[in-house]
Write a protein that holds these residues in place. Sequence first.
Motif, PDB file in Angstrom:
ATOM      1  N   UNK A 318       0.567  -0.936  -0.162  1.00  0.00           N
ATOM      2  CA  UNK A 318       0.076  -0.095   0.543  1.00  0.00           C
ATOM      3  C   UNK A 318       0.797   1.227   0.403  1.00  0.00           C
ATOM      4  N   UNK A 319       1.873   1.182   0.682  1.00  0.00           N
ATOM      5  CA  UNK A 319       2.704   2.498   0.690  1.00  0.00           C
ATOM      6  C   UNK A 319       3.615   2.687  -0.677  1.00  0.00           C
ATOM      7  N   UNK A 320       4.144   1.508  -0.437  1.00  0.00           N
ATOM      8  CA  UNK A 320       5.123   1.449  -2.234  1.00  0.00           C
ATOM      9  C   UNK A 320       3.949   2.031  -3.062  1.00  0.00           C
ATOM     10  N   UNK A 321       3.288   1.675  -3.500  1.00  0.00           N
ATOM     11  CA  UNK A 321       1.811   2.354  -4.566  1.00  0.00           C
ATOM     12  C   UNK A 321       1.802   3.388  -4.250  1.00  0.00           C
ATOM     13  N   UNK A 322       1.321   3.960  -2.991  1.00  0.00           N
ATOM     14  CA  UNK A 322       0.954   4.724  -2.989  1.00  0.00           C
ATOM     15  C   UNK A 322       2.672   6.516  -3.051  1.00  0.00           C
ATOM     16  N   UNK A 323       3.768   5.834  -2.664  1.00  0.00           N
ATOM     17  CA  UNK A 323       4.969   6.515  -3.436  1.00  0.00           C
ATOM     18  C   UNK A 323       5.198   6.924  -4.534  1.00  0.00           C
ATOM     19  N   UNK A 324       4.389   5.516  -5.349  1.00  0.00           N
ATOM     20  CA  UNK A 324       4.478   5.974  -7.355  1.00  0.00           C
ATOM     21  C   UNK A 324       3.441   6.476  -7.328  1.00  0.00           C
ATOM     22  N   UNK A 325       2.349   6.164  -6.813  1.00  0.00           N
ATOM     23  CA  UNK A 325       1.456   7.352  -7.332  1.00  0.00           C
ATOM     24  C   UNK A 325       1.993   8.619  -7.457  1.00  0.00           C
ATOM     25  N   UNK A 326       1.635   9.224  -6.049  1.00  0.00           N
ATOM     26  CA  UNK A 326       2.449  10.231  -5.586  1.00  0.00           C
ATOM     27  C   UNK A 326       3.912  11.088  -6.810  1.00  0.00           C
ATOM     28  N   UNK A 327       4.701  10.315  -6.569  1.00  0.00           N
ATOM     29  CA  UNK A 327       6.071  10.451  -7.552  1.00  0.00           C
ATOM     30  C   UNK A 327       5.399  10.437  -8.944  1.00  0.00           C
ATOM     31  N   UNK A 328       4.565  10.165  -9.376  1.00  0.00           N
ATOM     32  CA  UNK A 328       3.653  10.405 -11.584  1.00  0.00           C
ATOM     33  C   UNK A 328       2.601  11.374 -10.940  1.00  0.00           C
ATOM     34  N   UNK A 329       2.317  11.912  -9.853  1.00  0.00           N
ATOM     35  CA  UNK A 329       1.623  13.191 -10.019  1.00  0.00           C
ATOM     36  C   UNK A 329       2.465  14.886  -9.668  1.00  0.00           C
ATOM     37  N   UNK A 330       3.782  14.188  -9.082  1.00  0.00           N
ATOM     38  CA  UNK A 330       4.788  15.513  -9.316  1.00  0.00           C
ATOM     39  C   UNK A 330       5.356  15.184 -10.510  1.00  0.00           C
ATOM     40  N   UNK A 331       5.393  14.847 -11.588  1.00  0.00           N
ATOM     41  CA  UNK A 331       6.346  14.533 -12.201  1.00  0.00           C
ATOM     42  C   UNK A 331       5.331  15.437 -13.650  1.00  0.00           C
ATOM     43  N   UNK A 332       4.000  15.075 -12.779  1.00  0.00           N
ATOM     44  CA  UNK A 332       3.043  16.173 -14.064  1.00  0.00           C
ATOM     45  C   UNK A 332       2.823  16.791 -13.624  1.00  0.00           C
ATOM     46  N   UNK A 333       2.399  17.962 -12.710  1.00  0.00           N
ATOM     47  CA  UNK A 333       2.916  19.234 -12.141  1.00  0.00           C
ATOM     48  C   UNK A 333       3.931  20.228 -12.733  1.00  0.00           C
ATOM     49  N   UNK A 334       5.194  19.274 -12.511  1.00  0.00           N
ATOM     50  CA  UNK A 334       6.443  19.827 -12.792  1.00  0.00           C
ATOM     51  C   UNK A 334       5.828  19.871 -14.408  1.00  0.00           C
ATOM     52  N   UNK A 335       5.664  18.901 -14.996  1.00  0.00           N
ATOM     53  CA  UNK A 335       5.571  19.311 -16.672  1.00  0.00           C
ATOM     54  C   UNK A 335       4.165  20.684 -16.968  1.00  0.00           C
TER      55      UNK A 335
END
Length: 614
Positions: A318-335
């Motif tokens: 659960x925690x690993x999936x959560x961090x992968x999802x948040x990292x993906x959101x960070x990438x979208x926000x950066x772009x």
Amino acid sequence: MAVNKSRSERKDHRISKRRFLVAAAKVSTFAKAMATSDSWPKLFTWVDYLLFALTLLVSSLVGIYHAWRGSSGSTSDYLMGGKKMPILPVALSLAASSFSATTLLGGPTDVYMNGTMYLWFIFSVVLCTPIASYIYLPVFHRLQIVSANQYLEIRFNRFVRRIASILFIVKQLLYLSIVAYGPSLALSQVTGINAFVSVSILFAVCTFYTAIGGIKAVVWTDTIQIVLIFGSIIILIIKGVTDVGGLGIVWERNYNSSRIEIFNIDTDPTTPHTVWSFSIGGVIYWLSWYAVDQTVVQRSLAMPTLRTAQISMWINMAFVCGIIFLCGIVGLVMYANYFDCDPLTSQIINKADQILPFYVMDVLGDYPGLPGLFVAGVLSGALSTISSVLNAVALVVYEDFVRPFFPNLPDQMATRLVKGVSLLFSGLSFSMVFLVAQVKTILDATVSFDGAVAGSILGVFTLGIFVPCANSIGAGVGMLTTFGLMMWLLLSTQIAKSSGIVQNSQVKPFSVENCPAFNVTSTTLLMNSTISEEPGEAFILLRISYLWYTLIGVLIVIMIGTLVSLLVKAFNCVASPVQMSTEQLNDEAVNRKNTSNDRQMHVNEVFALNELPQ
């Protein structure tokens, strides 16, 4: 006509290349001007340095505390926590070690450059967890072993166990270097500290609390560090979304640039990110970590029962999936923030892995303490992974190479030896950082190397569990052959990528059209077209997606191991009748000889009887 057309195309290409170089020179000049501008990211304030230092101090204090609590000198307590570790801290420790700094830096960068297919890693973790928890983990728990490689000695022999142990140590040697170099980029970008000085600080602090505190220090520092990791990413997302103008704008800008990509079902194995590469290759990659990697197995075996270990694996998921999802959101926000002024294309930064720390200072630089909080989170990811690996390597060296020769080594002396191994391995890993600094991108290099070597290790465990006819010769030959082939593939691919022969075919378009004081819309198009012309010329194996590496390694081990085992068995079957026939012939010769002797004795007796009257 075809010749004239070819010449015309080459001429157009030379003109385009010349224009690109001119534009790139202008961009470089523009980047230097921007780098000196007050409007661009500033360095750490004293508050940021304070938070950074506190992260290191807390980790060290946890190590000192557990060194004091574990003053009995028990090796079992030092390496396995007395097999009484609680569920939640172990689960959080597993999660903190799973994504490390490479995910925190490489994940957002991957989404920024290649799109949202990266989020399929979540699906890979979800599929991997039940396989690791209910097929592989019970094998180790039933045997009540300490080192995962002990299974290989029970199933095959001591030689196979030693090979697996050596491969594990080699794998972790370079892996730690990559993990440590990742956050050093972040620190050098936002603090001005030299990257190699940052690596030195990481290794020094991490080695200190790991060596003195053992597995308990590793687990509890990971628990603290994961809170920092989640907190820093969530703060960055909230601030970034607010600055852009909302999630709607984030989605729109990424969608317009084709970064919102969910179902890429391309069957070409050279395409880096597809549904197939994640759902098949990605699952095997994660399985090599959660099923047989000593850093995970050690913590699972440090728990009192199999059920508690399985529960911790699900919480970890659960925690690993959560961090992968948040990292993906960070990438979208950066772009969404840099959609019309890409800092990498405009050469404000030198490497793709510097995008995230650059963005952190751009967004959070005006709020003292927040950049320090984020860098502390990235630092925590590195510390958790380094400490886990150091402790696991120390256990493997002790259990697989020292204890078999010195079974009666006193506990206190064994504990000192294990601590010495941690120090030595830390020094060796630090020396490899200078080589790792040459890699193209952190996430690619980490997954590629880890997958290439892990395939050999997962393959031999899978061979032992699922192929009853496999023997020690097949296992040893399969593992060594696979390691050699995969290392050749890995090194050749990384060299090709570093020299520009192989390029990522999924890189999305960038723009610098609205960068201040310069308009280079055409530069982006020329850059993209120039970069994408070469990849097709490379050998296909050099272009294959890194997500397939582990699966390729596993299949090679199973195929070679099974084939060699069957050949050995067939040879033994052929040799056995020959040996039996030889033995039978020998028996017949002995019988004939005995018969002959009996006859000779009878003759002698006759002659003796004939001689009696005389």
